[in-house]
Design a protein around this motif. Structure first.
Motif, short mmCIF file in Angstrom:
data_model
loop_
_atom_site.label_atom_id
_atom_site.label_comp_id
_atom_site.label_asym_id
_atom_site.label_seq_id
_atom_site.Cartn_x
_atom_site.Cartn_y
_atom_site.Cartn_z
N ALA A 118 -24.88 94.48 -11.70
CA ALA A 118 -23.80 93.43 -11.57
C ALA A 118 -22.42 94.03 -11.80
CB ALA A 118 -23.85 92.57 -12.79
N ILE A 119 -22.26 95.25 -11.98
CA ILE A 119 -20.99 95.97 -11.94
C ILE A 119 -20.41 96.35 -10.33
CG2 ILE A 119 -19.70 98.02 -12.61
CD1 ILE A 119 -21.92 98.14 -14.93
N PRO A 120 -19.31 95.76 -9.92
CA PRO A 120 -18.98 96.21 -8.63
C PRO A 120 -18.90 97.58 -8.33
CG PRO A 120 -17.49 94.66 -9.80
CD PRO A 120 -18.18 94.92 -10.85
N LYS A 121 -19.35 97.86 -7.04
CA LYS A 121 -19.45 99.31 -6.62
C LYS A 121 -18.20 99.99 -6.69
CE LYS A 121 -23.51 98.63 -3.52
NZ LYS A 121 -23.94 98.74 -2.28
N GLY A 122 -17.07 99.48 -6.62
CA GLY A 122 -15.79 99.77 -6.75
C GLY A 122 -15.53 100.52 -7.97
N GLN A 123 -16.16 100.35 -8.98
CA GLN A 123 -16.00 101.04 -10.22
C GLN A 123 -16.69 102.59 -9.93
OE1 GLN A 123 -14.86 99.94 -13.37
NE2 GLN A 123 -14.49 97.85 -12.57
N THR A 124 -17.60 102.57 -9.33
CA THR A 124 -18.12 104.02 -9.22
C THR A 124 -17.45 104.76 -8.03
OG1 THR A 124 -20.54 103.08 -9.44
CG2 THR A 124 -20.26 105.11 -8.09
N GLU A 125 -16.92 104.04 -7.10
CA GLU A 125 -15.85 104.63 -6.02
C GLU A 125 -14.78 105.24 -6.69
OE1 GLU A 125 -15.61 101.50 -3.22
OE2 GLU A 125 -17.82 101.60 -2.35
N ALA A 126 -14.16 104.26 -7.65
CA ALA A 126 -12.96 104.75 -8.29
C ALA A 126 -13.26 105.87 -9.17
CB ALA A 126 -12.37 103.64 -8.90
N SER A 127 -14.32 106.03 -9.84
CA SER A 127 -14.62 107.20 -10.64
C SER A 127 -14.74 108.60 -9.80
CB SER A 127 -15.84 106.90 -11.40
OG SER A 127 -15.87 105.84 -12.34
N GLU A 128 -15.18 108.10 -8.73
CA GLU A 128 -15.47 109.37 -7.78
C GLU A 128 -14.16 109.73 -7.04
OE1 GLU A 128 -18.11 108.28 -4.51
OE2 GLU A 128 -19.96 108.26 -6.03
N ALA A 129 -13.21 108.97 -6.96
CA ALA A 129 -11.58 109.38 -6.33
C ALA A 129 -11.10 110.21 -7.50
CB ALA A 129 -11.10 107.87 -6.09
N LEU A 130 -11.36 109.77 -8.78
CA LEU A 130 -10.72 110.47 -9.96
C LEU A 130 -11.32 112.00 -10.08
CD1 LEU A 130 -10.23 107.58 -12.33
CD2 LEU A 130 -8.40 108.82 -10.95
N GLY A 131 -12.26 111.91 -9.38
CA GLY A 131 -13.03 113.41 -9.71
C GLY A 131 -14.07 113.45 -10.73
N LEU A 132 -14.52 112.41 -11.68
CA LEU A 132 -15.23 112.03 -12.41
C LEU A 132 -16.98 112.66 -11.82
CD1 LEU A 132 -14.33 109.06 -14.31
CD2 LEU A 132 -13.38 111.35 -14.81
N SER A 133 -17.55 113.48 -12.55
CA SER A 133 -18.93 113.61 -12.41
C SER A 133 -19.83 112.62 -12.47
CB SER A 133 -19.30 115.03 -13.03
OG SER A 133 -19.55 114.44 -14.75
N PHE A 134 -20.89 112.57 -11.99
CA PHE A 134 -21.91 111.60 -11.83
C PHE A 134 -22.16 111.13 -13.36
CE2 PHE A 134 -26.21 110.01 -12.34
CZ PHE A 134 -26.48 108.91 -11.71
N GLY A 135 -22.49 112.25 -14.12
CA GLY A 135 -22.78 111.96 -15.62
C GLY A 135 -21.70 111.42 -16.49
N VAL A 136 -20.58 111.63 -16.28
CA VAL A 136 -19.64 111.16 -17.02
C VAL A 136 -19.18 109.60 -16.58
CG1 VAL A 136 -16.90 111.08 -17.34
CG2 VAL A 136 -18.34 113.29 -17.22
N THR A 137 -19.32 109.43 -14.95
CA THR A 137 -19.31 108.11 -14.54
C THR A 137 -20.34 107.08 -15.17
OG1 THR A 137 -18.41 108.74 -12.54
CG2 THR A 137 -19.33 106.77 -12.56
#
Length: 225
Positions: A118-137
């Protein structure tokens, strides 16, 4: 004998009170163990299903579907009576914890899967853009939001599995129902069962109200957002 002497005999209830207290203690310990262990396992299985390699995703799907479909009583009997033929012997508490934990973890996995999706995919995309690792995201971004969505249904499932601990009596687990049944046999009076029912209500009614409170709170938070 009148109604009160038959079903609410205080002399009988006071006599078997220690048995009931031991039973309610075992029931609460069993419920907490299942909810904590099954909850953690359910979240991990959910992550395996959503983000694991293909073979692990399919394994998680099979796990969830099987243990959501199988009746708890059947699973209890299989674990307690069938596993000894394979050289695995578990006592009543361990058998009940395993059986109900497997079922609870499968429902927990589905609840959190719905929350994560239910969480918008933009949350994951924004985390990737900030350079966060998968685990941290997952840990810092996805799961906190998923918890807010999943908590009301998860709490409801926890209350349901707490009620299902009464099934543990079939595997000689000295829970509240088993102690009440034994006390009834000892006293030849149904009052222990009535007392056990009252004790179940005392423990579970606040939990039921908590579910309603959480549902209302998160519904209002969603409208405010």
């Amino acid at each position: 004998m009148n109604f009160f002497e038959t079903f609410l005999n205080w002399e009988v209830i006071l006599r078997i009170y220690p048995m009931l207290m031991k039973g309610i203690g075992n029931t609460v310990a069993l419920a907490l163990t299942i909810i904590i262990a099954g909850g953690i396992a359910g979240v991990l299985i959910c992550l395996f299903r959503l983000y694991g390699p293909k073979w692990l995703r399919w394994l998680a799907i099979v796990y969830i579907d099987v243990f959501r479909a199988i009746p708890i009583l059947v699973l209890l009997v299989l674990i307690y009576y069938a596993l000894p033929f394979l050289g695995i012997r578990l006592n009543g508490f361990a058998s009940a914890t395993l059986a109900l934990g497997l079922v609870f973890s499968s429902f927990t996995a589905e609840v959190f899967r719905a929350g994560i999706q239910a969480i918008p995919k933009g949350q994951t995309e924004a985390s990737e853009a900030l350079g966060l690792s998968f685990g941290v995201t997952i840990w810092k971004v996805i799961l906190p939001q998923a918890f807010r969505i999943a908590i009301p249904p998860h709490t409801s499932n926890a209350v349901a599995i707490a009620k299902d601990t009464s099934l543990a009596s079939v595997v000689a687990m000295p829970d509240l129902l088993k102690q009440a049944t034994d006390a009834q046999a000892l006293t030849a009076n149904p009052s222990p069962l009535i007392a056990a029912a009252i004790m179940y209500l005392i423990v579970l009614l606040p939990a039921v109200r908590l579910v309603s409170y959480l549902e209302e709170r998160f519904r209002n938070d969603g409208k405010a957002a």
